[in-house]
Scaffold this active site. Structure first.
Site, short mmCIF file in Angstrom:
data_model
loop_
_atom_site.label_atom_id
_atom_site.label_comp_id
_atom_site.label_asym_id
_atom_site.label_seq_id
_atom_site.Cartn_x
_atom_site.Cartn_y
_atom_site.Cartn_z
CG ASP A 34 32.84 12.35 -19.51
OD1 ASP A 34 33.96 12.47 -18.97
OD2 ASP A 34 32.45 11.29 -20.04
CG HIS A 127 34.19 1.77 11.64
ND1 HIS A 127 34.16 2.73 12.62
CD2 HIS A 127 32.98 1.17 11.66
CE1 HIS A 127 32.97 2.71 13.21
NE2 HIS A 127 32.24 1.77 12.65
CE LYS A 193 27.84 6.82 19.11
NZ LYS A 193 28.98 7.16 18.24
N GLY A 225 30.91 15.29 14.52
CA GLY A 225 31.39 15.82 15.80
C GLY A 225 30.36 15.66 16.91
C1 R5P Z 1 31.13 5.13 15.35
O1 R5P Z 1 31.05 3.92 15.49
C2 R5P Z 1 32.44 5.81 15.14
O2 R5P Z 1 33.46 5.18 15.88
C3 R5P Z 1 32.37 7.28 15.52
O3 R5P Z 1 32.03 7.39 16.90
C4 R5P Z 1 31.35 8.01 14.70
O4 R5P Z 1 31.52 7.77 13.33
C5 R5P Z 1 31.45 9.53 14.97
O5 R5P Z 1 30.42 10.17 14.25
P1 R5P Z 1 29.95 11.65 14.60
O6 R5P Z 1 31.17 12.50 14.74
O7 R5P Z 1 29.10 12.02 13.41
O8 R5P Z 1 29.13 11.57 15.85
#
Ligand code: R5P
Length: 314
Positions: A34, A127, A193, A225
């Site tokens: 399962d 992170h 960004k 990416g």
């Molecule tokens: C964001 O705070 C992280 O440090 C990365 O920049 C992010 O997770 C990258 O995500 P993606 O590749 O989807 O743009």
């Protein structure tokens, strides 16, 4: 000391075991019909100092449950100390309430790991630094920056005076500065960004002069990416000579590999093997992998011998 591994990072676990001149202990991590996780540790661990190597990477819920259930099995088998070695700690991006009625999954997952019976945690490039404090047990957060520095120096030999480190967002400036310090205090630039919605990155501006420079985008995670590809285009538009990205955790979800392979402005992406999806990158021309086996192996050796690991942070 005993090493164990779930299904997330078996290649990395084998490489770490080799570094430590030992083997990965015999354990079965399968599924019941399962789909519930079924674990059997086939070696005696009573009184042992055990290190369980498992990233909580995609599929995140599966790998997390494997880790929790392995820790539970080890604790019930009377291991003397259990260290959760989590090269990539998933669920970390939800580290604060971003709006009303939203969770803080980084804290929830930290609680789950502690409740399962882990005595300590070893991880790489969380992170956000403050996630270390979400664990109520000793937690070591290593940095892959030294392995990246080696690659940057080899790949840019003779051109180091033209290097410029770029933070892909304002939140990554401290991380970018830590790399620039190691590279003879190279100049820094910042990408402004925005995220109009989760998973979509939008580059607004480049802060700093990047013309004629070899730009090194430095980040903790590459997921879709989108951040890297957009930043590379913006940097080339501003006159950058080359753009290389150095990113610790290769989440690379969906069609990220194809997006990066097709990104003409991104000359190279260097990632580590904290996430065991190495098959995805086979044949990729722009993506290279450096291993963190030496770094983790040395940290495990020192923890097992009760030695300081602070020099690994230098
Ligand atoms: C964001 O705070 C992280 O440090 C990365 O920049 C992010 O997770 C990258 O995500 P993606 O590749 O989807 O743009």
């Amino acid at each position: 000391m005993k090493l164990l591994a779930g299904n997330a990072n078996q290649d990395l676990a084998a490489a770490i075991a080799k570094r430590l001149d030992t083997h990965v202990a015999n354990a079965m991590v399968h599924r019941f019909s399962d789909s519930e996780v079924r674990v059997e540790i086939n070696e005696n661990v009573r009184g042992e100092d055990v290190f369980v190597i498992q990233s909580t990477s995609c599929p995140a819920n599966e790998t997390l449950m494997e880790l929790l259930i392995m820790i539970d099995a080890l604790s019930r088998a009377s291991a003397s100390r259990i260290t959760a070695v989590i090269p990539y700690f998933g669920y970390a991006r939800q580290d604060r309430k971003v709006g009303p009625r939203t969770p803080i999954t980084a804290k929830l997952v930290a609680n789950l790991i502690t409740t399962a019976g882990a005595d300590r945690v070893l991880t790489i490039d969380l992170h956000a630094g403050q996630v270390q404090g979400f664990f109520d047990i000793p937690t070591d957060n290593l940095y892959a920056v030294k392995e990246m520095e080696k690659h940057i120096r080899a790949a840019h030999a003779g051109q180091m005076d033209k290097i410029l480190v770029v933070s892909p967002d304002t939140g990554g400036v401290v991380r970018a500065r830590s790399l620039s310090k190691r590279l003879e205090n190279s100049d820094l630039a910042i990408v402004d960004k925005r995220r109009p919605e989760p998973g979509k990155a939008e580059v607004m501006n480049i802060i700093g002069n990047v013309a004629g420079r070899h730009c090194i985008l430095f980040d903790d995670i590459v997921d879709s990416g989108g951040t890297l590809v957009q930043a590379a285009t913006a940097l080339k538009k501003e006159g950058a000579t080359s753009v290389s990205a150095y990113v610790t955790h290769a989440v690379l979800s969906g069609d990220a590999v194809a997006r990066i392979e097709n990104a003409e402005d991104l000359d190279r992406l260097v990632v580590t093997d904290t996430i065991g999806n190495l098959d995805q990158r086979v044949g990729a021309k722009r993506i290279e992998t450096v291993s963190v086996d030496r770094l983790i192996g040395e940290a495990i050796r020192r923890i097992a011998n009760e030695e300081s690991i602070s020099s690994l942070f230098d």
